[in-house]
Design an enzyme around this catalytic site. Structure first.
Site, PDB file in Angstrom:
ATOM      1  N   HIS A  35       0.740  -1.210  -0.316  1.00  0.00           N
ATOM      2  CA  HIS A  35       0.372   0.085   0.068  1.00  0.00           C
ATOM      3  C   HIS A  35       0.826   0.947   0.024  1.00  0.00           C
ATOM      4  O   HIS A  35       0.454   2.268  -0.751  1.00  0.00           O
ATOM      5  CB  HIS A  35      -0.890  -0.129   0.994  1.00  0.00           C
ATOM      6  CG  HIS A  35      -1.944  -1.371   1.801  1.00  0.00           C
ATOM      7  ND1 HIS A  35      -1.702  -1.683   2.327  1.00  0.00           N
ATOM      8  CD2 HIS A  35      -2.896  -2.071   0.574  1.00  0.00           C
ATOM      9  CE1 HIS A  35      -2.670  -2.786   2.020  1.00  0.00           C
ATOM     10  NE2 HIS A  35      -3.196  -2.963   0.959  1.00  0.00           N
ATOM     11  N   GLN A 146      -0.397  -4.367  -9.099  1.00  0.00           N
ATOM     12  CA  GLN A 146      -0.898  -5.891  -9.752  1.00  0.00           C
ATOM     13  C   GLN A 146      -0.612  -7.048  -9.106  1.00  0.00           C
ATOM     14  O   GLN A 146      -1.301  -7.689  -9.648  1.00  0.00           O
ATOM     15  CB  GLN A 146       0.775  -5.401 -10.705  1.00  0.00           C
ATOM     16  CG  GLN A 146       0.918  -6.268 -12.641  1.00  0.00           C
ATOM     17  CD  GLN A 146      -0.236  -6.314 -13.171  1.00  0.00           C
ATOM     18  OE1 GLN A 146      -0.548  -4.530 -13.317  1.00  0.00           O
ATOM     19  NE2 GLN A 146      -0.883  -6.966 -13.873  1.00  0.00           N
ATOM     20  N   GLN A 151      -8.409  -7.607 -10.970  1.00  0.00           N
ATOM     21  CA  GLN A 151      -9.144  -6.918 -10.172  1.00  0.00           C
ATOM     22  C   GLN A 151      -8.840  -5.158 -11.295  1.00  0.00           C
ATOM     23  O   GLN A 151      -9.935  -4.758 -11.687  1.00  0.00           O
ATOM     24  CB  GLN A 151      -8.212  -6.318  -9.001  1.00  0.00           C
ATOM     25  CG  GLN A 151      -9.085  -5.290  -7.760  1.00  0.00           C
ATOM     26  CD  GLN A 151      -8.153  -4.857  -6.401  1.00  0.00           C
ATOM     27  OE1 GLN A 151      -9.616  -6.106  -6.033  1.00  0.00           O
ATOM     28  NE2 GLN A 151      -7.795  -3.882  -6.632  1.00  0.00           N
TER      29      GLN A 151
HETATM   30  P1  AMP Z   1      -6.474  -4.739  -0.525  1.00  0.00           P
HETATM   31  O1  AMP Z   1      -6.304  -2.868   0.911  1.00  0.00           O
HETATM   32  O2  AMP Z   1      -5.788  -5.433  -0.013  1.00  0.00           O
HETATM   33  O3  AMP Z   1      -7.782  -4.598  -1.037  1.00  0.00           O
HETATM   34  O4  AMP Z   1      -5.963  -3.579  -1.646  1.00  0.00           O
HETATM   35  C1  AMP Z   1      -5.547  -2.631  -1.775  1.00  0.00           C
HETATM   36  C2  AMP Z   1      -4.388  -2.020  -3.158  1.00  0.00           C
HETATM   37  O5  AMP Z   1      -3.319  -2.380  -2.760  1.00  0.00           O
HETATM   38  C3  AMP Z   1      -4.926  -2.801  -4.188  1.00  0.00           C
HETATM   39  O6  AMP Z   1      -4.997  -2.284  -5.347  1.00  0.00           O
HETATM   40  C4  AMP Z   1      -3.809  -4.433  -4.129  1.00  0.00           C
HETATM   41  O7  AMP Z   1      -3.881  -4.752  -5.293  1.00  0.00           O
HETATM   42  C5  AMP Z   1      -2.895  -3.342  -3.851  1.00  0.00           C
HETATM   43  N1  AMP Z   1      -1.811  -4.041  -3.264  1.00  0.00           N
HETATM   44  C6  AMP Z   1      -2.154  -5.252  -2.399  1.00  0.00           C
HETATM   45  N2  AMP Z   1      -1.339  -5.981  -1.948  1.00  0.00           N
HETATM   46  C7  AMP Z   1       0.259  -5.269  -3.093  1.00  0.00           C
HETATM   47  C8  AMP Z   1       1.348  -5.660  -2.260  1.00  0.00           C
HETATM   48  N3  AMP Z   1       1.829  -6.959  -2.229  1.00  0.00           N
HETATM   49  N4  AMP Z   1       2.019  -4.954  -3.809  1.00  0.00           N
HETATM   50  C9  AMP Z   1       1.496  -3.835  -4.307  1.00  0.00           C
HETATM   51  N5  AMP Z   1       0.746  -3.588  -4.316  1.00  0.00           N
HETATM   52  C10 AMP Z   1      -0.710  -4.650  -3.941  1.00  0.00           C
END
Ligand code: AMP
Length: 279
Positions: A35, A146, A151
């Site tokens: 994030h 990614q 998504q």
């Molecule tokens: P989430 O809080 O899991 O819904 O994720 C919020 C955003 O952070 C989404 O766009 C995810 O794809 C991104 N995200 C989650 N994990 C990672 C990661 N390891 N690397 C890059 N982006 C991430």
């Protein structure tokens, strides 16, 4: 100072007269370095950076998964502050979904395979909340990881189809040193499961190197991932996929850009990861 707002009205007020472009990072909280990378992209590219923290009940197909999703708002807010975010929108569900809410955004073919097949209704929930957040924030740019490749594709499709002006920017997956993609769900892994979970990335990298070595059979690449995952006794495979990077249709032969993806369970924790083959 980061301004924390909880209602649509407060958000509208906070956004009045802010400089453009506005960058949006939608999250479900329990923030980690993945994030943070999205926030840093927004901070570099946009005059105003907005983070949303909302565990969206509509994108969970299993109620227990929603209940168990990790939450720590105090820590999340200090991370947003440290990353220099201008506004955090952390609403209750009733602010996102007004009384009598009765509209759902459904994306078609792109949302059906992989996560869409494994988690019925998941992408309807995602597309619906993201459409609402785009509209509430009036974002010029929105940053997504990614790591959730499907998504990103679903949201791009939705934005194009519904003439939503927000530009979708996909950012690389941030990983632990052993290759495990950072995820809020990793907190649920036991120490043994955490060690075992590096197998997802290993399976993807092994298949990718077979592809680099000239392997073009979808079955052979899927078998490579299954074999690698099968070596880890704590891993239970949900799916492995070698799909067209545009349509996500499973491929017999890899003749162009493709997406390798896996979903694997460790006990009750389900993890996903993917790797792009540029073609
Ligand atoms: P989430 O809080 O899991 O819904 O994720 C919020 C955003 O952070 C989404 O766009 C995810 O794809 C991104 N995200 C989650 N994990 C990672 C990661 N390891 N690397 C890059 N982006 C991430």
């Amino acid at each position: 100072m980061t301004r924390v707002v909880r209602t649509r009205a407060e958000l509208r007020d906070a956004l009045r007269d802010v400089p453009r472009p506005i960058g949006l990072v939608p999250t479900m909280g329990w923030l980690h370095d993945g994030h943070r990378a999205l926030m840093q992209r927004a901070r570099t590219s946009d005059a105003t950076a907005v983070v949303t923290i909302f565990v969206n009940p509509r994108q969970f197909d299993v109620a227990a998964d929603f209940m168990q999703y990790p939450r720590n708002e105090e820590r999340d807010l200090s991370i947003c502050e440290a990353e220099g975010m201008d506004i955090v929108f952390a609403p209750d569900a009733s602010e996102v979904y007004p009384p009598g809410f009765d509209t759902v955004v459904t994306v078609g073919a792109m949302a059906r395979p992989l996560e869409g097949a494994a988690r019925p209704g998941h992408f309807d929930g995602v597309a619906t909340v993201v459409a609402i957040l785009f509209e509430l924030v009036g974002a010029d740019h929105a940053y997504f990881g990614q790591k959730d490749a499907q998504q990103v594709m679903v949201i791009r499709r939705m934005a194009l189809d519904l003439a939503i002006g927000t530009e979708i920017i996909a950012c690389p997956t941030v990983r632990e040193p052993d290759g495990l993609a950072l995820s809020s769900r990793n907190v649920h892994l036991s120490p043994d499961e955490r060690t075992a979970a590096s197998v997802l990335h290993r399976a993807l990298v092994t298949a990718r190197s077979r592809w680099e070595g000239g392997e073009r059979s979808g079955d052979a690449l899927r078998a490579t991932m299954r074999d690698e995952l099968g070596r880890e006794p704590l891993a239970s495979i949900d799916y492995v996929s070698v799909a067209d990077a545009e349509t996500l249709a499973e491929l017999d032969r890899v003749d162009g850009p493709a997406l390798l993806s896996v979903a694997v369970r460790f006990g009750t924790t389900r993890l996903i990861d993917n790797e792009a083959l540029p073609g």
